[in-house]
Design a protein around this motif. Sequence first.
Motif, mmCIF file in Angstrom:
data_model
loop_
_atom_site.group_PDB
_atom_site.id
_atom_site.type_symbol
_atom_site.label_atom_id
_atom_site.label_comp_id
_atom_site.label_asym_id
_atom_site.label_seq_id
_atom_site.Cartn_x
_atom_site.Cartn_y
_atom_site.Cartn_z
ATOM 1 N N PRO A 35 -18.493 -49.898 -92.357
ATOM 2 C CA PRO A 35 -19.730 -50.308 -91.437
ATOM 3 C C PRO A 35 -19.224 -50.992 -90.297
ATOM 4 O O PRO A 35 -19.715 -50.690 -89.119
ATOM 5 N N ALA A 36 -18.290 -52.212 -90.346
ATOM 6 C CA ALA A 36 -17.987 -53.044 -89.502
ATOM 7 C C ALA A 36 -17.106 -52.307 -88.424
ATOM 8 O O ALA A 36 -16.679 -52.764 -87.139
ATOM 9 N N LEU A 37 -16.590 -51.095 -88.484
ATOM 10 C CA LEU A 37 -15.650 -50.341 -87.881
ATOM 11 C C LEU A 37 -16.659 -49.192 -87.115
ATOM 12 O O LEU A 37 -15.914 -48.460 -86.355
ATOM 13 N N ALA A 38 -17.775 -49.062 -87.083
ATOM 14 C CA ALA A 38 -18.674 -47.963 -86.459
ATOM 15 C C ALA A 38 -18.156 -48.153 -84.932
ATOM 16 O O ALA A 38 -18.381 -49.063 -84.648
ATOM 17 N N GLY A 39 -17.804 -47.089 -84.472
ATOM 18 C CA GLY A 39 -17.625 -46.774 -83.235
ATOM 19 C C GLY A 39 -16.273 -47.557 -82.563
ATOM 20 O O GLY A 39 -16.034 -47.558 -81.386
ATOM 21 N N VAL A 40 -15.503 -48.148 -83.486
ATOM 22 C CA VAL A 40 -14.199 -48.851 -83.146
ATOM 23 C C VAL A 40 -13.047 -47.822 -83.314
ATOM 24 O O VAL A 40 -12.919 -46.841 -84.217
ATOM 25 N N THR A 41 -12.445 -47.810 -82.054
ATOM 26 C CA THR A 41 -11.105 -46.836 -81.815
ATOM 27 C C THR A 41 -9.870 -47.414 -82.653
ATOM 28 O O THR A 41 -9.200 -48.390 -82.137
ATOM 29 N N ALA A 42 -9.741 -46.984 -83.808
ATOM 30 C CA ALA A 42 -8.736 -47.505 -84.818
ATOM 31 C C ALA A 42 -8.322 -46.626 -85.699
ATOM 32 O O ALA A 42 -8.957 -45.519 -85.755
ATOM 33 N N TYR A 43 -7.036 -46.929 -86.486
ATOM 34 C CA TYR A 43 -6.793 -45.820 -87.618
ATOM 35 C C TYR A 43 -6.450 -46.859 -88.597
ATOM 36 O O TYR A 43 -5.513 -47.725 -88.712
ATOM 37 N N GLU A 44 -6.733 -46.431 -89.758
ATOM 38 C CA GLU A 44 -6.372 -47.119 -91.123
ATOM 39 C C GLU A 44 -4.816 -46.662 -91.756
ATOM 40 O O GLU A 44 -4.516 -45.557 -91.759
ATOM 41 N N LEU A 45 -4.177 -47.854 -91.931
ATOM 42 C CA LEU A 45 -2.783 -47.872 -92.388
ATOM 43 C C LEU A 45 -2.616 -47.947 -93.682
ATOM 44 O O LEU A 45 -1.827 -47.216 -94.493
ATOM 45 N N ALA A 46 -3.491 -48.932 -94.434
ATOM 46 C CA ALA A 46 -3.203 -49.312 -95.778
ATOM 47 C C ALA A 46 -4.435 -50.249 -96.268
ATOM 48 O O ALA A 46 -5.146 -50.638 -95.318
ATOM 49 N N ALA A 47 -4.661 -50.273 -97.514
ATOM 50 C CA ALA A 47 -5.562 -51.084 -98.088
ATOM 51 C C ALA A 47 -4.894 -52.196 -98.996
ATOM 52 O O ALA A 47 -3.895 -51.766 -99.651
ATOM 53 N N ILE A 48 -5.454 -53.317 -99.117
ATOM 54 C CA ILE A 48 -4.980 -54.260 -99.890
ATOM 55 C C ILE A 48 -5.996 -54.570 -100.898
ATOM 56 O O ILE A 48 -7.139 -54.728 -100.711
#
Length: 356
Positions: free
Chosen positions: A148-161
């Motif tokens: 939810p915090a990334l709604a509309g944000v131009t970004a790409y997921e690389l990894a989860a911790i």
Amino acid sequence: MVDFEAPYAMDGTRIPAEGLRRQLQREAGTGSGVVRPGDLRISQLDVPGTGVKIAAGDDLIQSRESGRGRETYGIPLLTAQNYMGDGGQGIPGTGSTATRRDMIIHEILDPIFAKTYTPRDQWPEGATSKLSVVPGVPATAKTVAEVPALAGVTAYELAAINWPKSTGTITNAMLEDLRRLQSPRTDTAVRSINLTAAGTGDRVPITDTQPYPGGGQTYGKTGGQTWPVEAETSGRLDIAIPDWANYMAYTITWSQLSVLSGNGNAYGNMWLQVGANVDPTVWRGEASSWDIAETAGSHTMMMRVADTNFIPANLRGRTMRFYPRVNLTGGKSAASPRLTWATSFDLTVTFLERAV
């Protein structure tokens, strides 16, 4: 007059960035991801601590800004680097009360954006993109679209911790790779043998009782028989493995097998073997089981084995023979399925390129 942007390309014109981003998406296709399998992989520091290491490489990030979905950003990272969180003070760990899942993203910092995850007044000077850690994302989130915090944000997921309780040091065991290739390559090979045309002798049972040799590259071990034997013939099941392929998904099917009644039960294993037993790089897939329907009387049956596996580097770029292998682990050979003049055999292998 209709005001088009400057064309791509014409002498004496200035092509706007929007036009180049649209052209990049036409060339690369829609969606976001890394360009090559090892690009931008996140791993623990050489000496595990409160940061991570990011491998060199490139990613392509499709805009998530309203009205700009046809634009894609291409960003290279020329050398591997360490990331110690914003400000270089380390990524905060967990206390004793709860676990936590964080997401490491590659975020675009374009002044035209209405929304970014990192507040505009905190953008590093001169930066056009950055790594960011989004803490406390949903436990099932694997993409920026699921946060939810990334709604509309131009970004790409690389990894989860995936943080355990009371932890401050990041290790590879805690890191979950979320990367995908933006334009992965695939190639499918299909091989079929009609045993009527091949001339196989009538009613060929499974006779080999040696144990399954184990999966992976198990040179020096033998066991099982090639079934049908026509698969041993040069060229029939010889397949070129692309040098870019690092995974393969395969299916082997034997259809219209004959089972004769009155011989009790029989069962065993079936698997794919790549390369001959004498090849030092011989590879075997995991075994599946076959078992006849003992109480069904004389009948026909089908056998199938399917799996998806990593391709060892020493098999890539080579033409290898793919062997359908079986064995008998219980019961009598007389009770096993038999190849007949009506049997057909097929092998389908899809070679895949994945982020690794």
